[in-house]
Design an enzyme around this catalytic site. Structure first.
Site, short mmCIF file in Angstrom:
data_model
loop_
_atom_site.label_atom_id
_atom_site.label_comp_id
_atom_site.label_asym_id
_atom_site.label_seq_id
_atom_site.Cartn_x
_atom_site.Cartn_y
_atom_site.Cartn_z
CD GLN A 1 13.07 32.81 -6.50
OE1 GLN A 1 14.02 32.50 -5.78
NE2 GLN A 1 13.23 33.60 -7.57
CG ASP B 1 7.93 31.69 -6.68
OD1 ASP B 1 7.29 32.74 -6.83
OD2 ASP B 1 8.93 31.41 -7.34
CB THR C 1 21.25 27.00 -4.65
OG1 THR C 1 21.16 27.52 -5.99
CG2 THR C 1 22.38 27.72 -3.92
CG ASP D 1 5.61 36.49 -8.71
OD1 ASP D 1 4.85 37.45 -8.89
OD2 ASP D 1 6.83 36.52 -9.03
#
Length: 370
Positions: free
Chosen positions: A169, A192, A130, A219
């Site tokens: 993310q 992210d 990935t 985040d």
């Protein structure tokens, strides 16, 4: 509550409108003059400078895509003028393109969109695994001295489209170069979104964001850079996949312990489309690659909307690295999310300390040119 597809539709709406104007077969007219796809920034037949290249999605420039233009723009000090449009591609700018500038030819950053939809858990086409967080970035910017003006950087990967993927993310832009500046840009994503980082653990990367907009949930502004966010807007999003707080965290710095300057947010605003108190202002990120990191964040002279949990605005990412041991501080913030109800949860700078938490102190001898 908006559907999960609305975020993607909103993301592309501004660019689609700009593209329709710039790419129409018959020339549009404003005050009797034909609309030019590159606005006031010249054209391939009338270049601003010999080092300027033009990008247009329908062939009116030197290139139709950004990566092709970057590949051709060897050397230093090159400028890309980018016509309105949606550029659905991943773009990687090598470190040797120092002093590169990207200019959105429209006066509105919603008209020039660079977007893709990889996530950390997205399988690579070659079957080698990935992408991981860094590999998910729509745009990766490595050069020192990079500047962007009036551009939207986006990642429109959606959790709801991929219920079996755990690596959620999905970075819109990763920036690692020193003296990187962004003026009037937008950063759109969910988890992210904006990765403000440095090239290596022992490298300081100063970055400056002025009049920018960033949105996301988990985040969504994070990394190791020495970054100043001045007169910026941050917006926290609704989470259709969750029913209770917290929905996420605005900032997740990972400042190296030897670096005296992490993230500085000044004269900015944080708003939310989520219920009141459903977001934390920040949590510290101590990555496995740097277990000695001591994350730093100063938020000052900034309006914190009701979406921020005023009672407990900070939380831990890992129990072994409590936020109280990090370098988190505030100064003269306003708004319902800035109300101090539990003083121990809201570390405040003294006026003397605040005098050293400034753009000038963070950026040193570098003065970004607005």
């Amino acid at each position: 509550m908006p559907s999960h597809l609305s975020r993607r539709n909103v993301l592309l709406a501004g660019a689609a409108a700009g593209s329709a104007l710039a790419l129409s077969a018959a020339p549009a007219h404003a005050h009797g003059r034909p609309r030019r796809p590159f606005g006031r920034y010249g054209s391939p037949s009338a270049r601003l400078t010999s080092t300027t290249l033009y990008v247009h999605p329908r062939g009116a420039g030197d290139f139709t895509g950004l990566q092709a233009a970057v590949d051709a723009a060897t050397g230093t000090g090159r400028t890309l003028v980018i016509a309105p449009g949606v550029y659905r591609e991943t773009v990687s700018v090598p470190a040797d393109r120092t002093g590169m500038t990207w200019i959105g030819a429209s006066e509105d950053p919603r008209d020039v969109v660079v977007v893709f939809d990889n996530a950390a858990g997205t399988p690579k086409p070659d079957g080698s695994g990935t992408y991981g967080t860094s590999g998910s970035a729509t745009t990766t910017l490595r050069p020192d001295g990079f500047t962007a003006r009036r551009i939207t950087f986006a990642n429109d990967w959606l959790r709801a489209d991929h219920p079996g993927v755990s690596g959620t993310q999905a970075v819109a832009v990763k920036v690692t170069g020193d003296r990187s500046a962004f003026f009037d840009c937008r950063f759109l994503g969910h988890q992210d979104t904006l990765y403000a980082d440095s090239a290596s653990l022992d490298t300081v990367a100063r970055q400056y964001f002025a009049r920018c907009y960033a949105e996301g949930d988990v985040d969504f502004v994070f990394g190791r850079a020495t970054a100043v966010f001045e007169d910026c807007d941050f917006r926290t999003l609704i989470r259709p996949d969750l029913t209770s707080a917290p929905f996420g965290f605005v900032f997740a710095p990972s400042t190296a312990v030897a670096n005296p300057h992490g993230f500085l947010v000044t004269r900015s605003r944080i708003s939310s489309e989520a219920p009141d108190g459903y977001y934390k202002l920040a949590r510290p990120w101590v990555p496995s690659s740097d277990p000695t990191a001591r994350p730093m964040l100063t938020v000052r002279d900034t309006h914190l909307g009701p979406g921020i949990d005023a009672v407990a605005p900070y939380t831990n990412m890992a129990s072994g690295h409590p936020w109280q041991d990090q370098r988190f501080a505030e100064y003269r913030n306003t708004g319902p999310g800035a109300v101090i109800t539990v003083p121990a949860n809201r570390p405040q700078l003294t006026p003397a300390q605040a005098a050293t938490h400034t753009r000038q102190a963070w950026l040193g001898d570098w003065r970004p040119q607005a």
